[in-house]
Structures are given as C-alpha cells and as structure tokens.
Design an enzyme around this catalytic site. Sequence first.
Site, PDB file in Angstrom:
ATOM      1  N   GLU A  45      -2.793  11.582 -13.493  1.00 36.37           N
ATOM      2  CA  GLU A  45      -1.793  11.214 -12.495  1.00 36.37           C
ATOM      3  C   GLU A  45      -1.113   9.924 -12.902  1.00 36.37           C
ATOM      4  O   GLU A  45      -1.765   8.950 -13.298  1.00 36.37           O
ATOM      5  CB  GLU A  45      -2.464  11.024 -11.130  1.00 36.37           C
ATOM      6  N   LYS A  82      -7.329  13.525  -4.552  1.00 36.08           N
ATOM      7  CA  LYS A  82      -5.994  13.959  -4.959  1.00 36.08           C
ATOM      8  C   LYS A  82      -5.064  12.767  -4.766  1.00 36.08           C
ATOM      9  O   LYS A  82      -4.780  12.361  -3.640  1.00 36.08           O
ATOM     10  CB  LYS A  82      -5.521  15.153  -4.118  1.00 36.08           C
TER      11      LYS A  82
END
Length: 536
Positions: free
Chosen positions: A274, A229
């Site tokens: 991202e 993440k």
Amino acid sequence: MDRFADLLDTLAFTPSRNAKLTLLADYLRRVPDPERGYALAALARDLDIPAVKPAQLRELIGARMDAELFAYSYDYVGDLAETIALAWPERASIPSRNDAPGVAEVVETLQAASRREGPALVEAWLDRLDPPGRYALLKLVTGGFRMGLSARLIKQALAGFGQVEVNEIEELWHGLAPPYLDLFAWLEGTGDKPVNAAAAPFRPVMLSHAIDEADFERLDPADFAAEWKWDGIRVQAVSERGINRLYTRTGDDISASFPDLVDAIAFDGALDGELLVARPGEGGVETGSFSDLQQRLNRKTVTAKQVREHPAFFRAYDILQDGREDLRALPFIARRARLDAFVAGLDPARFDCSPLLDFADWDELARLRADPPFAVIEGVMIKRKAAPYLPGRPKGEWFKWKRDPFLIDAVLMYAQRGHGKRSGYYSDYTFGVWREPGELVPVGKAYFGFTDEELLKIDKYVRDNTIERFGPVRSVRAGPDKGLVFEVAFEGINRSSRHKSGVAMRFPRISRLRWDKPPAEADRLETLERMIDGED
C-alpha cells in the site's frame, strides 16, 4: 479514421462491460496493422503526441467562431473534443470519408512534427472530416476518453482476441510499444510470443472478494490470516537490473510521481503493498490520511516541498519476487515469512510490513475491525494461509471486510454537468452541512450512487432551482426551508486545511435521495468533527 470514429461512437453508447469487450475484439479482427495498434494505444492512454496540446486546439477553434459562443457551447457539451468537432465550420463541399486520414497517418505524421507544425496539420484534417471523424481525430490527439475503458479492460479484450490469459498480456505490456506488431502476430498465431525485454516488469495482482455473513459460516478461522486494510492505494514496488519502478494495481507506471520512494528501492525483487504518506515518529511510523496522499497523486512532476511535507511510504503485505526467485507459487504464510525477513533489511523511513492480527475466531476479528488503532485503517483483509499468489480474483482465497460506511444527511449546494453520456445532465454534485449561524458549508462532492431515473429528477430540480451561474457550475437554492437533501455514504473523514469546512471525505457517494426530509434537519458540521475525533 472512419473505423476508429465508428468504434468510439458505439463504445460511448454501450454500457455493458462484456459488450465493450466484444466491440474491441471485433475491431481488432477487422482492422489491419498498424492502425489497430495505434488505436489501441490511444484507448489505453499509452500514445504520446507532444506536437498538439489542448490550448492549441482552443486557438484553432477561436479563429473559426466567436469566443463567447464557443464558451457557451463548451459549457453545455462539457467536452473539448466533442465541442470542437460539433462547432467546426463545414467546408463548402460535404467532407467525404474517402478523404479522411487514417489513424496511422495521423499518429506517424504528428509524432514526426514539431509543436509549430502540429496545429496546422490538425486544422487541415479537421477540414477534411465530418463531425464523428473530427471527434475521433481530436480524441486520438488529446486522449481523455470517457467511456468506461480501463487499461485492464483493454488488456482483457486483447486476451479474448488472441485466446490467451490476460495475465500473459499484463506481464508483457510494459516491454511493448505501439503499434504492437509483434504482439498481434503472436495473438494471431503468425509469430512467436514477444519476449519481455523491459527491466522491472509489472506482475498481475491478486485481488479479493468482499466477504458476507454466509462466508463466515463455511470458513474455518484457523485456515486464515488477517491484517489491516490500509486507506492508501495498492501498488507494486519492483527493481531489476538497476531499474526501479512503482506500479498501480492496473499496471500503470507511476514512478515519476514518487521519486523519493522509487529512489529508496534498494533491493532486487517485487513487493506488493500500500502506498501511503508516512514518516517515522517517536511511537513508530506516523501514517497520514488519504487526503495527505492526494497531495502527491496524479502529478507528473513533484516539488521538493511536496516531497518534504508528504513523504511517500510503502507498507508491504506480500512478496512476489526475491532476486531471481519467483515466490508466487508458495503458500501465503510462507511468502509472509520471506517478506518479514526481506523488509527488515530496507529503509524503515520508507518501508515496513503490514502487521498480522492475532485472532482466535471471527467474533474476535469483528471486535478488532470495529475498533482499529488508526484512522487510516478502513477494515481488515482475510487471506487463506495456503493460498498461492494468483492473478485476478480467485474465489475463496482473499477477502476484504471493510468497516461499515459513515452516513450523513447533506444539502445540495452546487451542480455541474457530467461528461460523456452525462454531458447534457447536471450529474456532479457538491453538498454541504450546517454550521452556526445557519450557514451551509460544502463538505464533499459526489457523482455516483443514484439511478438514471433519479438523475433525471435531480437534473430537473437543479434547472428549476438555479439561483446563480459560475461558468459551468450552477448554484442551487438551498436554505432551511427549501433544498434537496442527500443521504451521503463515505468511507472515512479527515481534517483538511484546504477545505472551507475543515474536513475532507473519503469516497463519498449518494446513498439515497431524501425528498422527504426538510433541509433544516440535515446534519451539522459538528457531527462530522465528532466522527474525526472518534477515529483519532
């Protein structure tokens, strides 16, 4: 304007999300076109009125009241529109709501006006309105609503109003324009569903749930894939018919802020991933911190220096569209195979794939999570291999397992009034830690993490212990023997040349108040520096 004013007033004192949805849906039912469409666009920050700017509003009120008195008033209220609405001198006769301009009249008149004409129009309307109407007018003109309304919540209100799925609204949104006449006709059953004519549209994102211990007991690790993440912001890179766009997870188009990345989109499709600051290095891509990314966020224009020093980078972890083929119904593991092949053909200076992690059981994944290879990693994502890409937050498909937050004890140094319902309280706090020889240096700011009851106590402490004032900011007594200690939680920490302390926190919030702890026992700057060294 009176109906819009009533809506704003009610929303400001309605904390419940579901209650806000009900209020918005009721407004859409009661108010006709085009007023409701323009009001909705204003709340969604999609209404552009270039004829009036905040500086011009300051000039208007400056001609009606003493400048120093206005400065004191603005300091106390904390919101420009609210201050002007309350301080604007009343006419000799009390304004009547029958004399109030409508939302559509204001918007359409100002959109046709020049920058020279706009302020005079607003001034005349302010004279015709009561305080709630003046506030609604000024918010309509300037935006900046602070009442817990996100773009997605507004779209959910529309979906509830028309009894459709919110993802249908999201996929149409970027092809629509205020006052949304075709949209309302479809939602009310009097017209066909609008066709999204916009190239490179936004596609509603799939979201995750935070995982807990009970989940691990019922989930088979063989059914899941995992990846890091990353500590950036979730974005969607889309290209169609020669149009390239970059969207946030809520569907906001941020293409203008990242022209270097948008220009590098040399594909036809849609990727989920991202947004980071990164550049190729000898050992692969060198990823910057979130502090580096902040140098590029929320900017309407960027300079060549900003682009050069903080190059935008896209780390992909899903593919939604490949050319004209919609891949969202495929299982995640099949989409992932398509993604790897797709990204292999893109510019490695701007795009790569988030690597999948090799683990046999949850204990092994826990060890990886506890010792990530880069500081910019904030945990792991766990995704069911068979999961299609579903809009919203479907249960049991994607999970996030963030690293445990960092905790330090810090001393309150400065306080500033909040906005909206907090405008009368000191609710924004700057805190610091100790540095030799006995000096407090600020290391972060926080404005949430405490209850309303705790807010009242902190506010009283600030007022009772103010030693200096710097405009709207109060300096609070803080020394080894006197001061208020906060336990502060944060997600990460990086070195920063922009801050006096040399460090910058990621997502700091007040974890608890330490009324029991002497300020001298708060943490030292060396503690934070060791945290950085431990992450590097």
